[in-house]
Design a protein around this motif. Structure first.
Motif, PDB file in Angstrom:
ATOM      1  N   ALA A  55      -5.560 -36.180 -24.371  1.00  0.00           N
ATOM      2  CA  ALA A  55      -4.360 -35.635 -23.721  1.00  0.00           C
ATOM      3  C   ALA A  55      -4.719 -35.185 -22.316  1.00  0.00           C
ATOM      4  CB  ALA A  55      -3.798 -34.459 -24.519  1.00  0.00           C
ATOM      5  N   VAL A  56      -3.892 -35.572 -21.334  1.00  0.00           N
ATOM      6  CA  VAL A  56      -4.086 -35.133 -19.952  1.00  0.00           C
ATOM      7  C   VAL A  56      -2.801 -34.465 -19.471  1.00  0.00           C
ATOM      8  CG1 VAL A  56      -5.767 -36.943 -19.462  1.00  0.00           C
ATOM      9  CG2 VAL A  56      -3.358 -37.340 -18.948  1.00  0.00           C
ATOM     10  N   VAL A  57      -2.980 -33.430 -18.663  1.00  0.00           N
ATOM     11  CA  VAL A  57      -1.843 -32.705 -18.102  1.00  0.00           C
ATOM     12  C   VAL A  57      -1.783 -32.980 -16.610  1.00  0.00           C
ATOM     13  CG1 VAL A  57      -0.745 -30.461 -17.774  1.00  0.00           C
ATOM     14  CG2 VAL A  57      -2.135 -30.887 -19.817  1.00  0.00           C
ATOM     15  N   SER A  58      -0.611 -33.362 -16.124  1.00  0.00           N
ATOM     16  CA  SER A  58      -0.413 -33.597 -14.699  1.00  0.00           C
ATOM     17  C   SER A  58       0.948 -33.035 -14.316  1.00  0.00           C
ATOM     18  CB  SER A  58      -0.488 -35.091 -14.387  1.00  0.00           C
ATOM     19  OG  SER A  58      -0.515 -35.316 -12.991  1.00  0.00           O
ATOM     20  N   ASP A  59       0.977 -32.238 -13.256  1.00  0.00           N
ATOM     21  CA  ASP A  59       2.239 -31.596 -12.869  1.00  0.00           C
ATOM     22  C   ASP A  59       2.206 -31.218 -11.399  1.00  0.00           C
ATOM     23  OD1 ASP A  59       0.715 -29.179 -12.750  1.00  0.00           O
ATOM     24  OD2 ASP A  59       1.088 -28.828 -14.877  1.00  0.00           O
ATOM     25  N   VAL A  60       3.161 -30.416 -10.973  1.00  0.00           N
ATOM     26  CA  VAL A  60       3.326 -30.121  -9.543  1.00  0.00           C
ATOM     27  C   VAL A  60       2.227 -29.243  -8.978  1.00  0.00           C
ATOM     28  CG1 VAL A  60       5.827 -30.393  -9.652  1.00  0.00           C
ATOM     29  CG2 VAL A  60       4.827 -28.120  -9.965  1.00  0.00           C
ATOM     30  N   ARG A  61       1.340 -28.727  -9.821  1.00  0.00           N
ATOM     31  CA  ARG A  61       0.199 -27.982  -9.292  1.00  0.00           C
ATOM     32  C   ARG A  61      -0.651 -28.860  -8.391  1.00  0.00           C
ATOM     33  NH1 ARG A  61      -2.650 -26.004 -14.589  1.00  0.00           N
ATOM     34  NH2 ARG A  61      -1.753 -27.989 -15.278  1.00  0.00           N
ATOM     35  N   GLY A  62      -0.560 -30.176  -8.580  1.00  0.00           N
ATOM     36  CA  GLY A  62      -1.339 -31.099  -7.757  1.00  0.00           C
ATOM     37  C   GLY A  62      -0.814 -31.273  -6.352  1.00  0.00           C
ATOM     38  N   GLY A  63       0.278 -30.596  -6.031  1.00  0.00           N
ATOM     39  CA  GLY A  63       0.834 -30.700  -4.680  1.00  0.00           C
ATOM     40  C   GLY A  63       1.306 -32.107  -4.371  1.00  0.00           C
ATOM     41  N   THR A  64       0.958 -32.591  -3.206  1.00  0.00           N
ATOM     42  CA  THR A  64       1.405 -33.928  -2.804  1.00  0.00           C
ATOM     43  C   THR A  64       0.782 -35.029  -3.660  1.00  0.00           C
ATOM     44  OG1 THR A  64      -0.358 -34.014  -1.131  1.00  0.00           O
ATOM     45  CG2 THR A  64       1.816 -33.218  -0.417  1.00  0.00           C
ATOM     46  N   LEU A  65      -0.306 -34.722  -4.356  1.00  0.00           N
ATOM     47  CA  LEU A  65      -0.918 -35.714  -5.247  1.00  0.00           C
ATOM     48  C   LEU A  65       0.038 -36.099  -6.372  1.00  0.00           C
ATOM     49  CD1 LEU A  65      -4.541 -34.255  -5.621  1.00  0.00           C
ATOM     50  CD2 LEU A  65      -3.816 -36.160  -4.166  1.00  0.00           C
ATOM     51  N   PHE A  66       0.935 -35.176  -6.729  1.00  0.00           N
ATOM     52  CA  PHE A  66       1.869 -35.443  -7.820  1.00  0.00           C
ATOM     53  C   PHE A  66       2.896 -36.512  -7.444  1.00  0.00           C
ATOM     54  CE2 PHE A  66       5.502 -34.307 -10.648  1.00  0.00           C
ATOM     55  CZ  PHE A  66       4.864 -34.525 -11.865  1.00  0.00           C
ATOM     56  N   ASN A  67       2.997 -36.827  -6.148  1.00  0.00           N
ATOM     57  CA  ASN A  67       3.924 -37.875  -5.711  1.00  0.00           C
ATOM     58  C   ASN A  67       3.585 -39.232  -6.310  1.00  0.00           C
ATOM     59  OD1 ASN A  67       5.178 -35.935  -4.148  1.00  0.00           O
ATOM     60  ND2 ASN A  67       4.111 -36.507  -2.263  1.00  0.00           N
ATOM     61  N   ASP A  68       2.347 -39.391  -6.765  1.00  0.00           N
ATOM     62  CA  ASP A  68       1.904 -40.663  -7.336  1.00  0.00           C
ATOM     63  C   ASP A  68       2.188 -40.769  -8.839  1.00  0.00           C
ATOM     64  OD1 ASP A  68       0.747 -41.526  -4.878  1.00  0.00           O
ATOM     65  OD2 ASP A  68      -0.988 -40.241  -5.263  1.00  0.00           O
ATOM     66  N   PHE A  69       2.782 -39.756  -9.426  1.00  0.00           N
ATOM     67  CA  PHE A  69       2.936 -39.727 -10.879  1.00  0.00           C
ATOM     68  C   PHE A  69       3.792 -40.885 -11.397  1.00  0.00           C
ATOM     69  CE2 PHE A  69       4.505 -37.483 -14.866  1.00  0.00           C
ATOM     70  CZ  PHE A  69       3.297 -37.590 -15.520  1.00  0.00           C
ATOM     71  N   GLN A  70       4.921 -41.123 -10.730  1.00  0.00           N
ATOM     72  CA  GLN A  70       5.820 -42.185 -11.171  1.00  0.00           C
ATOM     73  C   GLN A  70       5.126 -43.543 -11.132  1.00  0.00           C
ATOM     74  OE1 GLN A  70       8.746 -42.814 -12.943  1.00  0.00           O
ATOM     75  NE2 GLN A  70      10.131 -42.000 -11.363  1.00  0.00           N
ATOM     76  N   SER A  71       4.475 -43.841 -10.023  1.00  0.00           N
ATOM     77  CA  SER A  71       3.811 -45.140  -9.882  1.00  0.00           C
ATOM     78  C   SER A  71       2.646 -45.272 -10.860  1.00  0.00           C
ATOM     79  CB  SER A  71       3.318 -45.332  -8.441  1.00  0.00           C
ATOM     80  OG  SER A  71       2.408 -44.315  -8.079  1.00  0.00           O
ATOM     81  N   GLU A  72       2.003 -44.158 -11.190  1.00  0.00           N
ATOM     82  CA  GLU A  72       0.887 -44.216 -12.133  1.00  0.00           C
ATOM     83  C   GLU A  72       1.381 -44.518 -13.554  1.00  0.00           C
ATOM     84  OE1 GLU A  72      -3.319 -44.046 -12.855  1.00  0.00           O
ATOM     85  OE2 GLU A  72      -2.037 -44.319 -11.097  1.00  0.00           O
ATOM     86  N   LEU A  73       2.507 -43.959 -13.920  1.00  0.00           N
ATOM     87  CA  LEU A  73       3.085 -44.289 -15.227  1.00  0.00           C
ATOM     88  C   LEU A  73       3.459 -45.771 -15.284  1.00  0.00           C
ATOM     89  CD1 LEU A  73       5.405 -41.202 -15.922  1.00  0.00           C
ATOM     90  CD2 LEU A  73       3.067 -41.590 -16.725  1.00  0.00           C
TER      91      LEU A  73
END
Length: 286
Positions: A55-73
Motif C-alpha cells: 500500500a502506498v499513500v500519495s496526496d497533496v502533501r507532495g505539493g506540485t509533485l501531486f500534479n502527476d497523480f492522474q497521469s501516473e494512474l
C-alpha cells in the motif's frame, strides 16, 4: 500482488489507514511522490514473492509533485499493473474540528490566504477526479477508530477473522509472569504431573502428560469454561480493533499444566480459522 494506492482529504485518516493495513500484513509507504508509484510497483512485482501486499499513500502533501497523480494512474493502467484506489473522505465540519484539535497545518493553507476553510475547499476540488475513479471510498466523518479498522479488515482481508493475532503462551510463575500477557490464567489449581516419577521430566507436549492433566474432571470443566469465556471475548476485542491478544497460562514451572492448556486453546482457535500461534516460554528451563 495486492497493490493499493491510498489518497484522500487531509485529516480524513490516511495515517490510521496505514496503521490498520500494516497490522494485516501490508508493506506500506506513506507520502510517496506519484512519479515513483509505477516504479515501486514494478520493484514489488520483481521481489520474488517477498512483497505480496503493498500500500502506498500519495496526496497533496507532495505539493506540485501531486500534479502527476492522474497521469501516473493512467500509466499504471497502460503498464497493465493491477491496482486498487482507496479514497478517504470526510465532512468539512469534522475536518475543521480535527485540524483545530490537533493543531496540524493543512498542506494547502499557504495557498488559501491562511484560511483553513478555503484550504479544505481547495483540496476537495482538487481531489474530485480521484474520488470518481476510486475502487473504494470510506467516509470517516462519524467513524470510530475501531469501526475504521473493521472496515479496512473487511475490505482487504480474505478472512476478516484473521485481523487479530492470538498468541497462546505457557509460562512458569517461578520465572515471573509475562509482561505482554493480556489475559492470564493460573492453572496451578490442577493436579501436578511433576510429582509423578514417569512424567516429571516430560512436558505438556508429551501425550501421557497431556492425558494426565486432562484426566481430572476439574481440568475438563476449567478448559470448557475458559473456551466459553474466550469465545465470547475475542469477537469483542476484534470489534474494538485490537490487533494482538496474548492469552497466557501459568503453572509452577511452565512445563506441564500450562503447556497442556496453551496447546488445547491453540487447537481450539485453529479449528475456528483464527490467526493463532503458541509459545511455551519456560518449557526448556531447568
Amino acid at each position: 500482488m495486492d497493490f493499493l494506492i491510498v489518497t484522500g482529504l487531509s485529516g480524513a485518516g490516511k495515517s490510521r489507514a496505514v496503521d490498520a493495513l500494516e497490522d494485516i500484513g501490508f508493506f506500506c509507504v506513506d507520502n510517496m511522490p506519484p512519479k515513483l508509484i509505477s516504479r515501486f510497483a514494478e520493484i514489488a512485482l520483481q521481489s520474488g514473492g517477498k512483497m505480496t501486499k503493498v500500500a502506498v499513500v500519495s496526496d497533496v502533501r507532495g505539493g506540485t509533485l501531486f500534479n502527476d497523480f492522474q497521469s501516473e494512474l493512467d500509466l499504471m493502467q497502460q503498464l497493465k499493473i493491477d491496482y486498487k484506489l482507496l479514497f478517504l473522505d470526510c465532512s468539512d465540519e469534522i475536518l475543521l474540528r480535527r485540524f483545530k484539535e490537533t493543531r496540524r497545518r493543512h498542506p494547502l493553507i499557504d495557498q488559501s490566504d491562511a484560511s483553513l476553510e478555503r484550504a479544505i475547499e481547495a483540496e476537495r476540488a482538487l481531489l474530485v477526479p480521484f474520488r470518481a475513479r476510486a475502487d473504494y471510498i470510506i467516509d470517516t466523518s462519524n467513524m470510530a477508530l475501531a469501526q475504521f479498522r473493521e472496515r479496512i479488515n473487511t475490505l482487504f482481508l480474505e478472512n476478516p477473522s484473521a485481523s487479530m493475532q492470538i498468541n497462546c503462551m505457557s509460562f512458569g510463575f517461578k520465572y515471573g509472569a509475562p509482561a505482554e500477557a493480556d489475559l492470564m490464567f493460573d492453572v496451578r489449581c490442577l493436579p501436578n504431573p511433576f510429582y509423578i516419577d514417569s512424567l516429571k521430566y516430560k512436558t505438556g507436549l508429551d501425550a501421557d502428560v497431556n492425558e494426565y492433566v486432562m484426566a481430572w474432571p476439574q481440568s475438563v470443566l476449567l478448559l470448557q469454561k475458559l473456551v466459553d469465556l474466550l469465545d465470547y471475548l475475542i469477537p469483542l476485542y476484534m470489534k474494538e480493533g485490537k490487533s494482538q491478544l496474548t492469552v497466557a497460562f501459568g503453572c509452577t514451572g511452565g512445563k506441564h499444566r500450562s503447556v497442556t492448556f496453551a496447546e488445547k486453546l491453540y487447537a481450539h482457535f485453529s479449528e475456528q480459522n483464527l490467526s493463532v500461534s503458541v509459545n511455551h516460554r519456560d518449557i526448556s528451563k531447568t
